[in-house]
Design a protein around this motif. Structure first.
Motif, mmCIF file in Angstrom:
data_model
loop_
_atom_site.group_PDB
_atom_site.id
_atom_site.type_symbol
_atom_site.label_atom_id
_atom_site.label_comp_id
_atom_site.label_asym_id
_atom_site.label_seq_id
_atom_site.Cartn_x
_atom_site.Cartn_y
_atom_site.Cartn_z
ATOM 1 N N ARG A 109 0.816 -1.205 0.000
ATOM 2 C CA ARG A 109 0.000 0.000 0.000
ATOM 3 C C ARG A 109 0.862 1.273 0.000
ATOM 4 N NH1 ARG A 109 -4.342 1.782 4.647
ATOM 5 N NH2 ARG A 109 -5.121 3.595 3.526
ATOM 6 N N ARG A 145 -11.499 0.190 11.140
ATOM 7 C CA ARG A 145 -11.181 0.206 9.719
ATOM 8 C C ARG A 145 -12.012 -0.797 8.923
ATOM 9 N NH1 ARG A 145 -6.169 0.016 11.629
ATOM 10 N NH2 ARG A 145 -5.557 -1.846 10.467
ATOM 11 N N ARG A 148 -13.785 0.557 5.925
ATOM 12 C CA ARG A 148 -13.118 0.682 4.632
ATOM 13 C C ARG A 148 -13.552 -0.421 3.667
ATOM 14 N NH1 ARG A 148 -7.978 -0.445 5.063
ATOM 15 N NH2 ARG A 148 -7.426 0.574 3.136
ATOM 16 N N THR A 215 -7.512 0.602 -0.026
ATOM 17 C CA THR A 215 -8.046 -0.714 0.345
ATOM 18 C C THR A 215 -7.733 -1.749 -0.725
ATOM 19 O OG1 THR A 215 -9.859 0.382 1.524
ATOM 20 C CG2 THR A 215 -10.127 -1.959 1.041
ATOM 21 N N SER A 218 -4.267 -2.860 -0.316
ATOM 22 C CA SER A 218 -4.194 -3.693 0.891
ATOM 23 C C SER A 218 -4.630 -5.125 0.606
ATOM 24 C CB SER A 218 -5.081 -3.105 2.000
ATOM 25 O OG SER A 218 -4.595 -1.855 2.435
ATOM 26 N N SER A 222 -0.622 -6.226 -0.460
ATOM 27 C CA SER A 222 0.071 -5.946 0.802
ATOM 28 C C SER A 222 0.614 -7.203 1.473
ATOM 29 C CB SER A 222 -0.866 -5.211 1.772
ATOM 30 O OG SER A 222 -0.937 -3.842 1.447
ATOM 31 N N VAL A 248 -2.397 4.050 11.295
ATOM 32 C CA VAL A 248 -2.958 2.702 11.419
ATOM 33 C C VAL A 248 -2.131 1.947 12.467
ATOM 34 C CG1 VAL A 248 -4.070 2.509 9.172
ATOM 35 C CG2 VAL A 248 -1.634 2.039 9.356
ATOM 36 N N ASP A 274 -2.496 -3.015 6.142
ATOM 37 C CA ASP A 274 -2.796 -1.604 5.923
ATOM 38 C C ASP A 274 -1.584 -0.685 6.023
ATOM 39 O OD1 ASP A 274 -5.522 -1.825 5.376
ATOM 40 O OD2 ASP A 274 -6.009 -1.976 7.494
ATOM 41 N N THR A 276 1.282 1.631 5.076
ATOM 42 C CA THR A 276 1.524 2.417 3.872
ATOM 43 C C THR A 276 3.019 2.626 3.603
ATOM 44 O OG1 THR A 276 1.468 4.533 5.050
ATOM 45 C CG2 THR A 276 -0.636 3.671 4.238
#
Length: 300
Positions: A109, A145, A148, A215, A218, A222, A248, A274, A276
């Motif tokens: 992500r 979350r 999402r 998302t 992810s 991810s 997160v 999640d 990043t």
């Protein structure tokens, strides 16, 4: 910012100080955050130059582009197009697969931390939000979350039933990207509204709870990504600063909790999908317990 002498939490650290890091031996260097901001600005400068000066290195916008003539596509837009029209052009598929392969190698992500223009603005708003909370002007709010994934399904379903790319009307990432490249449109007022919600209601609520673009990364790349943040259990003193700066942060807590299962293992890759790869946890760790880890580098 000197993470070795201070605890660089959101409320105790000025925003601009986080762009310069003081090392253990006292020398100063650019932080990972500074490199991320430079990357975001550079990408959109290349888009701008392509449109205004015809320097065609990177053409289009963040939603769909060409790099040196090679197609790149936002994977979520491809899913929207498939839902709305029941078919996808080959160029879109090639563009999405290329992007997904890139992030498979370089960080799941990571788009959200290193390319997304709204992420930069949202991080500035995050600091203001932290100050307002510290002064008891607003309350600290945290949302699950799971929302999402609910919105991810709803946006795809809306494309399917309407035959229209519904999310792109309110996508602040695309709106901001087009604003930078092509100039003003009334759609920017929606972005301002979202930003104000993040200032006065909840920290980075768009990125954490609504945006289906992040998302998608992810869910698709991810978990198997070659590049992740690595945590060294022996170096960590569990001060919690990394959790504080991570929007997160529970993915760090989850990794530490899972580490208790293995007594012998000392180093763990962040397990949450999640992350990043913004590197803020790396910047603030005063024991250097966190770093970037790439499996390909190990093989070499």
């Amino acid at each position: 910012m000197d993470s070795y002498k201070t605890r660089a939490t959101l409320k105790d650290t000025s925003f601009f100080s986080t762009l310069i890091i003081t090392s253990k031996n006292g020398t100063k260097r650019l932080s990972i955050r500074a490199y991320r901001f430079f990357t975001i600005i550079l990408v959109h400068l290349l888009f701008w130059f392509s449109y205004h000066v015809d320097i065609q290195i990177l053409e289009g916008s963040i939603s769909g582009s060409r790099a040196f003539g090679f197609h790149l596509s936002d994977p979520f837009i491809v899913l929207e197009v498939l839902g709305a029209f029941g078919k996808v052009e080959l160029n879109l598929i090639i563009g999405a697969v290329s992007i997904l392969f890139f992030y498979l190698i370089f960080g799941g992500r990571a788009f959200c931390g290193w390319i997304c223009p709204y992420g930069l603005i949202s991080e500035i708003g995050e600091k203001i939000n932290a100050k307002l909370i510290a002064k008891n002007i607003i309350k600290k709010r945290k949302f699950t979350r799971i929302s999402r994934y609910v919105f991810w399904v709803l946006f795809l379903a809306s494309s399917y039933f309407s035959g229209y790319l519904v999310f792109e009307v309110i996508n602040v990432v695309g709106i901001l990207s087009r604003f930078i490249i092509y100039g003003f449109s009334l759609a920017i007022l929606w972005l301002v509204a979202v930003f104000l919600v993040e200032l006065f209601f909840a920290r980075r609520v768009w990125c954490a709870c609504f945006c289906p673009v992040g998302t998608t990364y992810s869910l698709l790349v991810s978990k198997p990504s070659f590049t992740k943040i690595q945590w060294d259990k022996d170096r960590c003193d569990h001060c919690g600063v990394c959790v504080d700066v991570c929007f997160v942060g529970d993915i760090l807590e989850l990794t530490k909790k899972n580490s208790a299962i293995s007594k012998e293992q000392k180093k763990f890759r962040i397990s949450g999908i999640d992350c990043t790869l913004c590197g803020r946890c790396v910047d603030v760790c005063h024991h250097d317990a966190l770093k970037f880890d790439n499996l390909l580098k190990r093989m070499v």
